[in-house]
Write a protein that holds these residues in place. Structure first.
Motif, PDB file in Angstrom:
ATOM      1  N   LYS A   1       0.808  -1.218   0.000  1.00 62.27           N
ATOM      2  CA  LYS A   1       0.000   0.000   0.000  1.00 62.27           C
ATOM      3  C   LYS A   1       0.843   1.270   0.000  1.00 62.27           C
ATOM      4  N   HIS A   2       1.895   1.306   0.804  1.00 63.98           N
ATOM      5  CA  HIS A   2       2.672   2.540   0.908  1.00 63.98           C
ATOM      6  C   HIS A   2       3.614   2.746  -0.271  1.00 63.98           C
ATOM      7  N   HIS A   3       3.795   1.714  -1.124  1.00 65.23           N
ATOM      8  CA  HIS A   3       4.657   1.857  -2.294  1.00 65.23           C
ATOM      9  C   HIS A   3       4.019   2.732  -3.378  1.00 65.23           C
ATOM     10  N   PHE A   4       2.689   2.728  -3.453  1.00 63.74           N
ATOM     11  CA  PHE A   4       2.013   3.403  -4.557  1.00 63.74           C
ATOM     12  C   PHE A   4       2.210   4.919  -4.536  1.00 63.74           C
ATOM     13  N   PRO A   5       1.998   5.596  -3.413  1.00 65.34           N
ATOM     14  CA  PRO A   5       2.266   7.041  -3.424  1.00 65.34           C
ATOM     15  C   PRO A   5       3.738   7.364  -3.648  1.00 65.34           C
ATOM     16  N   ILE A   6       4.633   6.458  -3.236  1.00 69.44           N
ATOM     17  CA  ILE A   6       6.063   6.673  -3.457  1.00 69.44           C
ATOM     18  C   ILE A   6       6.387   6.598  -4.941  1.00 69.44           C
ATOM     19  N   ARG A   7       5.815   5.614  -5.634  1.00 67.14           N
ATOM     20  CA  ARG A   7       6.106   5.486  -7.061  1.00 67.14           C
ATOM     21  C   ARG A   7       5.483   6.621  -7.863  1.00 67.14           C
ATOM     22  N   ASN A   8       4.437   7.252  -7.303  1.00 65.67           N
ATOM     23  CA  ASN A   8       3.767   8.329  -8.029  1.00 65.67           C
ATOM     24  C   ASN A   8       4.681   9.518  -8.302  1.00 65.67           C
ATOM     25  N   ARG A   9       5.724   9.676  -7.483  1.00 72.32           N
ATOM     26  CA  ARG A   9       6.655  10.772  -7.721  1.00 72.32           C
ATOM     27  C   ARG A   9       7.399  10.572  -9.038  1.00 72.32           C
ATOM     28  N   ILE A  10       7.650   9.295  -9.395  1.00 73.81           N
ATOM     29  CA  ILE A  10       8.322   9.014 -10.661  1.00 73.81           C
ATOM     30  C   ILE A  10       7.375   9.276 -11.817  1.00 73.81           C
ATOM     31  N   VAL A  11       6.111   8.894 -11.664  1.00 75.33           N
ATOM     32  CA  VAL A  11       5.103   9.170 -12.692  1.00 75.33           C
ATOM     33  C   VAL A  11       5.051  10.669 -12.965  1.00 75.33           C
ATOM     34  N   ALA A  12       5.094  11.461 -11.892  1.00 72.81           N
ATOM     35  CA  ALA A  12       5.012  12.917 -12.029  1.00 72.81           C
ATOM     36  C   ALA A  12       6.268  13.519 -12.630  1.00 72.81           C
ATOM     37  N   ALA A  13       7.430  13.027 -12.216  1.00 68.39           N
ATOM     38  CA  ALA A  13       8.694  13.663 -12.598  1.00 68.39           C
ATOM     39  C   ALA A  13       9.216  13.225 -13.955  1.00 68.39           C
ATOM     40  N   ILE A  14       8.772  12.085 -14.449  1.00 67.32           N
ATOM     41  CA  ILE A  14       9.311  11.534 -15.693  1.00 67.32           C
ATOM     42  C   ILE A  14       8.698  12.186 -16.928  1.00 67.32           C
ATOM     43  N   SER A  15       7.693  13.051 -16.726  1.00 70.70           N
ATOM     44  CA  SER A  15       6.953  13.633 -17.841  1.00 70.70           C
ATOM     45  C   SER A  15       7.039  15.149 -17.863  1.00 70.70           C
ATOM     46  N   ASP A  16       6.635  15.717 -18.993  1.00 65.02           N
ATOM     47  CA  ASP A  16       6.588  17.168 -19.122  1.00 65.02           C
ATOM     48  C   ASP A  16       5.381  17.734 -18.389  1.00 65.02           C
ATOM     49  N   CYS A  17       4.332  16.941 -18.311  1.00 62.06           N
ATOM     50  CA  CYS A  17       3.122  17.394 -17.627  1.00 62.06           C
ATOM     51  C   CYS A  17       2.315  16.193 -17.157  1.00 62.06           C
ATOM     52  N   THR A  18       1.434  16.441 -16.201  1.00 60.20           N
ATOM     53  CA  THR A  18       0.530  15.409 -15.689  1.00 60.20           C
ATOM     54  C   THR A  18      -0.902  15.824 -15.999  1.00 60.20           C
ATOM     55  N   ILE A  19      -1.674  14.887 -16.530  1.00 58.20           N
ATOM     56  CA  ILE A  19      -3.060  15.150 -16.885  1.00 58.20           C
ATOM     57  C   ILE A  19      -3.956  14.248 -16.050  1.00 58.20           C
ATOM     58  N   VAL A  20      -4.873  14.846 -15.311  1.00 57.20           N
ATOM     59  CA  VAL A  20      -5.840  14.097 -14.517  1.00 57.20           C
ATOM     60  C   VAL A  20      -7.162  14.141 -15.270  1.00 57.20           C
ATOM     61  N   THR A  21      -7.624  12.996 -15.725  1.00 55.45           N
ATOM     62  CA  THR A  21      -8.840  12.986 -16.544  1.00 55.45           C
ATOM     63  C   THR A  21     -10.110  12.777 -15.725  1.00 55.45           C
ATOM     64  N   GLU A  22     -10.003  12.048 -14.618  1.00 62.18           N
ATOM     65  CA  GLU A  22     -11.167  11.834 -13.759  1.00 62.18           C
ATOM     66  C   GLU A  22     -10.693  11.284 -12.421  1.00 62.18           C
ATOM     67  N   THR A  23     -11.082  11.943 -11.337  1.00 63.08           N
ATOM     68  CA  THR A  23     -10.681  11.454 -10.013  1.00 63.08           C
ATOM     69  C   THR A  23     -11.546  12.079  -8.930  1.00 63.08           C
ATOM     70  N   ALA A  24     -11.682  11.354  -7.838  1.00 64.75           N
ATOM     71  CA  ALA A  24     -12.359  11.880  -6.650  1.00 64.75           C
ATOM     72  C   ALA A  24     -11.391  12.807  -5.917  1.00 64.75           C
ATOM     73  N   VAL A  25     -11.836  13.401  -4.836  1.00 61.60           N
ATOM     74  CA  VAL A  25     -11.004  14.349  -4.093  1.00 61.60           C
ATOM     75  C   VAL A  25      -9.829  13.660  -3.414  1.00 61.60           C
ATOM     76  N   LYS A  26     -10.005  12.402  -3.020  1.00 58.72           N
ATOM     77  CA  LYS A  26      -8.916  11.654  -2.395  1.00 58.72           C
ATOM     78  C   LYS A  26      -8.494  10.502  -3.304  1.00 58.72           C
ATOM     79  N   GLY A  27      -7.189  10.237  -3.320  1.00 56.65           N
ATOM     80  CA  GLY A  27      -6.708   9.124  -4.130  1.00 56.65           C
ATOM     81  C   GLY A  27      -5.319   9.393  -4.680  1.00 56.65           C
ATOM     82  N   GLY A  28      -4.771   8.369  -5.311  1.00 53.65           N
ATOM     83  CA  GLY A  28      -3.414   8.442  -5.849  1.00 53.65           C
ATOM     84  C   GLY A  28      -3.225   9.516  -6.898  1.00 53.65           C
ATOM     85  N   SER A  29      -4.257   9.778  -7.691  1.00 55.98           N
ATOM     86  CA  SER A  29      -4.147  10.786  -8.746  1.00 55.98           C
ATOM     87  C   SER A  29      -3.930  12.175  -8.164  1.00 55.98           C
ATOM     88  N   MET A  30      -4.580  12.445  -7.045  1.00 62.32           N
ATOM     89  CA  MET A  30      -4.409  13.737  -6.391  1.00 62.32           C
ATOM     90  C   MET A  30      -2.999  13.870  -5.820  1.00 62.32           C
TER      91      MET A  30
END
Length: 366
Positions: free
Chosen positions: A210-239
């Motif tokens: 469980k705790h690995h997912f938010p940690i890996r999200n930093r790589i998802v964010a940093a490896i790209s020029d931009c991040t696009i959120v297409t659909e998400t609730a107020v809480k969750g990994g996308s936020m």
């Protein structure tokens, strides 16, 4: 076997030594082997290390486990990418907490001209499906690498549509390469290895946690020029990913949804609180990212006239001929020259009208 790989893998396995500490140690000692062979007194003097971490490094003994990891990499065709490897994601180098070692299996380069992360809820609606699919279809002519996390919902949709459109797509995993989560995406992952790849900072036997997912999200964010959120609730990994992208000074975009739609509440919140730019279609993104402007060919003839360039200047020119633009942290990481020499070289190249500086300490050829 890559030089120093045994010690570098071991360094990532030392308890209480994270990415930031490992990077600090490598910058000071020059190699992972030198870190392990240094004295405990020398380690203690390094800022942020102290007695506890120094003792943890000196008492590490499981080098056999690291050797087994190397055997796994060789057997299954997984590449180990170090900070100095030219194939290491250069966009990620600008992140202060970039992993000192990544594991990659795939055939797509991790340094494309354009790279975008698309994230969203695991329980998407038909609206989220349609928005994500239409976005990628319309972006296909610009050939961006699509990055996501291989999760159910928007992640999987983004990967699948990218494959369908013939675009490279990379998944950042929250576990090692010896397993796959979710297992239902096994076939999808095999397709991605042929037209993209799988990337992780975790050694092979590490399971999804469980705790690995938010940690890996930093790589998802940093490896790209931009991040696009297409659909998400107020809480969750996308936020979390959106927040991380903002922290890395990356562009964040979000598609708005109905005010009564729970699954779009997160996107609406990001837009309302100026944490994301409102996006309605691919053309918005193309315009905002400046993709509609054709990239002019690098001016090599002017550079060739300066036969008296210093070694750092020539190295920087070579790097910029290989890339559209480059961050100063990447220059410092790749050239191997002291930061002060690179800064001086960049200033000289600007004065010679060979390069120009852009916002965010980024440079490009003129």
């Amino acid at each position: 076997m890559q030089p120093d790989l045994l010690y570098l893998i071991s360094l990532t396995r030392v308890p209480q030594v994270g990415c930031i500490h490992a990077r600090t140690l490598l910058q000071h000692f020059g190699s992972a082997e030198a870190i392990f062979k240094s004295t405990i007194q020398a380690l203690e003097k390094i800022e942020g290390i102290g007695k506890t971490r120094a003792r943890s490094i000196k008492t590490f003994r499981d080098f056999d486990g690291s050797e087994k990891e190397i055997v796994f990499l060789q057997r299954y065709g997984v590449r180990a990418l170090t900070l100095s490897d030219p194939d290491y994601p250069q966009r990620l180098l600008t992140a202060y907490d970039a992993p000192v070692l990544l594991y990659y299996k795939g055939n797509a380069g991790l340094n494309p001209i354009r790279s975008i992360s698309i994230v969203g809820t695991r329980r998407n609606s038909e609206y989220g499906n349609q928005v994500t699919e239409k976005l990628i279809q319309d972006l296909a002519p610009y050939d961006p690498m699509i990055v996501s996390g291989l999760a159910f919902g928007i992640d999987a949709i983004a990967h699948k549509i990218a494959l369908k459109q013939g675009i490279s797509t990379v998944a950042v995993l929250a576990h090692g390469m010896a397993s796959l989560y979710p297992p239902e995406h096994s076939q999808l992952s095999k397709q991605m290895i042929k037209q993209g790849g799988l990337l992780t900072e975790y050694i092979s036997h590490i399971k999804a946690d469980k705790h690995h997912f938010p940690i890996r999200n930093r790589i998802v964010a940093a490896i790209s020029d931009c991040t696009i959120v297409t659909e998400t609730a107020v809480k969750g990994g996308s936020m979390i990913t959106a927040d991380l992208a903002n922290g890395y000074h990356k562009e964040v975009f979000a598609f708005p949804g109905r005010t009564t739609d729970f699954k779009s509440a997160g996107c609406n919140w990001l837009i309302r609180n100026n944490q994301a730019t409102l996006l309605e279609n691919a053309q918005d993104l193309i315009k905002l990212m400046g993709w509609e402007e054709k990239i002019a060919p690098a001016k090599s003839t002017q550079g060739d006239l300066f036969i008296n360039l210093t070694e750092p200047e020539q190295r920087i020119i070579t790097l910029l001929k290989e890339r559209e633009h480059i961050h100063i942290d990447v220059i410092n990481s790749i050239t191997g020259f002291p930061n002060s020499r690179n800064a001086s070289a960049l200033l000289e190249l600007e004065m010679k009208d060979l390069i120009c500086s852009m916002p965010g300490r980024i440079y490009r050829l003129k």
